[in-house]
Design a protein around this motif. Sequence first.
Motif, PDB file in Angstrom:
ATOM      1  N   ILE A  46      63.187  22.883 -12.848  1.00  0.00           N
ATOM      2  CA  ILE A  46      64.492  22.223 -12.822  1.00  0.00           C
ATOM      3  C   ILE A  46      64.415  20.752 -13.248  1.00  0.00           C
ATOM      4  CG2 ILE A  46      64.382  21.573 -10.375  1.00  0.00           C
ATOM      5  CD1 ILE A  46      67.486  22.668 -12.451  1.00  0.00           C
ATOM      6  N   LEU A  55      70.800  23.356 -18.699  1.00  0.00           N
ATOM      7  CA  LEU A  55      70.945  24.230 -17.537  1.00  0.00           C
ATOM      8  C   LEU A  55      71.587  25.563 -17.911  1.00  0.00           C
ATOM      9  CD1 LEU A  55      70.620  24.632 -14.496  1.00  0.00           C
ATOM     10  CD2 LEU A  55      72.872  23.597 -14.189  1.00  0.00           C
ATOM     11  N   ALA A  65      71.340  27.829  -9.522  1.00  0.00           N
ATOM     12  CA  ALA A  65      72.270  26.689  -9.430  1.00  0.00           C
ATOM     13  C   ALA A  65      73.661  27.153  -9.016  1.00  0.00           C
ATOM     14  CB  ALA A  65      72.332  25.963 -10.774  1.00  0.00           C
ATOM     15  N   LEU A  85      80.310  20.661 -15.626  1.00  0.00           N
ATOM     16  CA  LEU A  85      79.189  19.743 -15.408  1.00  0.00           C
ATOM     17  C   LEU A  85      79.305  18.486 -16.262  1.00  0.00           C
ATOM     18  CD1 LEU A  85      76.301  22.380 -15.293  1.00  0.00           C
ATOM     19  CD2 LEU A  85      77.137  21.015 -13.365  1.00  0.00           C
ATOM     20  N   SER A 108      79.432  20.201  -9.499  1.00  0.00           N
ATOM     21  CA  SER A 108      79.267  19.179 -10.531  1.00  0.00           C
ATOM     22  C   SER A 108      78.686  17.896  -9.958  1.00  0.00           C
ATOM     23  CB  SER A 108      80.623  18.901 -11.193  1.00  0.00           C
ATOM     24  OG  SER A 108      80.482  17.966 -12.230  1.00  0.00           O
ATOM     25  N   PHE A 111      74.810  18.078  -9.211  1.00  0.00           N
ATOM     26  CA  PHE A 111      73.896  17.952 -10.353  1.00  0.00           C
ATOM     27  C   PHE A 111      74.047  16.600 -11.047  1.00  0.00           C
ATOM     28  CE2 PHE A 111      73.369  22.307  -9.412  1.00  0.00           C
ATOM     29  CZ  PHE A 111      72.128  22.658  -9.918  1.00  0.00           C
ATOM     30  N   PHE A 113      75.284  15.241 -13.711  1.00  0.00           N
ATOM     31  CA  PHE A 113      75.018  14.953 -15.127  1.00  0.00           C
ATOM     32  C   PHE A 113      75.957  13.879 -15.672  1.00  0.00           C
ATOM     33  CE2 PHE A 113      73.381  19.457 -15.036  1.00  0.00           C
ATOM     34  CZ  PHE A 113      72.050  19.114 -15.233  1.00  0.00           C
ATOM     35  N   GLY A 118      72.413  12.553 -14.099  1.00  0.00           N
ATOM     36  CA  GLY A 118      71.545  13.700 -13.798  1.00  0.00           C
ATOM     37  C   GLY A 118      70.662  13.456 -12.591  1.00  0.00           C
ATOM     38  N   THR A 120      68.569  16.102 -11.396  1.00  0.00           N
ATOM     39  CA  THR A 120      67.630  17.229 -11.314  1.00  0.00           C
ATOM     40  C   THR A 120      66.175  16.804 -11.124  1.00  0.00           C
ATOM     41  OG1 THR A 120      67.578  17.244 -13.741  1.00  0.00           O
ATOM     42  CG2 THR A 120      69.084  18.792 -12.660  1.00  0.00           C
ATOM     43  N   PHE A 125      65.529  17.259  -4.732  1.00  0.00           N
ATOM     44  CA  PHE A 125      66.662  17.967  -5.335  1.00  0.00           C
ATOM     45  C   PHE A 125      66.430  19.474  -5.355  1.00  0.00           C
ATOM     46  CE2 PHE A 125      68.783  19.969  -8.930  1.00  0.00           C
ATOM     47  CZ  PHE A 125      70.098  19.591  -8.719  1.00  0.00           C
ATOM     48  N   ILE A 129      68.736  22.503  -3.365  1.00  0.00           N
ATOM     49  CA  ILE A 129      69.447  23.592  -4.040  1.00  0.00           C
ATOM     50  C   ILE A 129      68.881  24.947  -3.616  1.00  0.00           C
ATOM     51  CG2 ILE A 129      70.044  24.612  -6.263  1.00  0.00           C
ATOM     52  CD1 ILE A 129      71.473  21.962  -5.662  1.00  0.00           C
TER      53      ILE A 129
END
Length: 268
Positions: A46, A55, A65, A85, A108, A111, A113, A118, A120, A125, A129
């Motif tokens: 990830i 992703l 996810a 996202l 959203s 994650f 982004f 971002g 990830t 993280f 998840i």
Amino acid sequence: MMFQPVVPASGYTGWTFLQRTRETQMEAFSSSPVLQRETDYFREHIAEVKSAEDLVNDRRLLTIALGAYGLEDDIDHKAFIRQVLEDGTLKEDALANRLADKTYAQFSRAFGFADLGGLTGTSGFADKIIARYEERSFEIAVGEQDDAMRQAMNLERGLNDVVKGSEGTDARWFSVMGSPPLRSVFETALGFPPGFGAVDLDQQLVQFKERAESVFGTSDVAELAEPEAREKIVRIFLARNEIGNVSLGVSGASAALTLLSNAGSLYR
């Protein structure tokens, strides 16, 4: 072979058993080779994901996810998920903010982004998840035996997400109303009839708050997320759900009276 959760009874009896054994059953479920293989892959890869496009182009990563947020049914809607996202949540007209189901905004935001460049690759993280994914997967397995039990299990996390993600009583109720699992639990526990969702949205808000005050003693969603209040919601939800699913082989009126008699203490 996946571990199958044990749910020996429906209603509140089954719920109390599940609560007593949940930690042990979750451990056995999470140790299933199939689940471990997929979560190990997520943990290893990830951090390599730098964009929404990355992703959605890795189906194994996307499965976990989406599953972590109960959005697994959208696995084939890659363009839609990518836009959710890439729009983020900071702009009022972002796609996630325009959707009735606020889970997309939570997804959203998690994650990050668009909002934060971002997340990830940040510390913890992947574990966060994966923990959500394992919990939701366990709930799905329970739901294959008793869907009401699955909805009850979702209540704690769902209400906590609402409280963290929204401010103000009305905004939080709109988030509850926009979450299909939470809405189902509250509609049943509060005794709303089928088709209530077709009523004007502002009138629904009034009714949810008034009935919550009457049945639970508060219309403050933050207070309803507290353990004691949450347990009361579950007891009433499961009792009403059983009444609504009385066996056809028994007189509906007789069965309802019996269940109400046995569940009378639930409303105190």
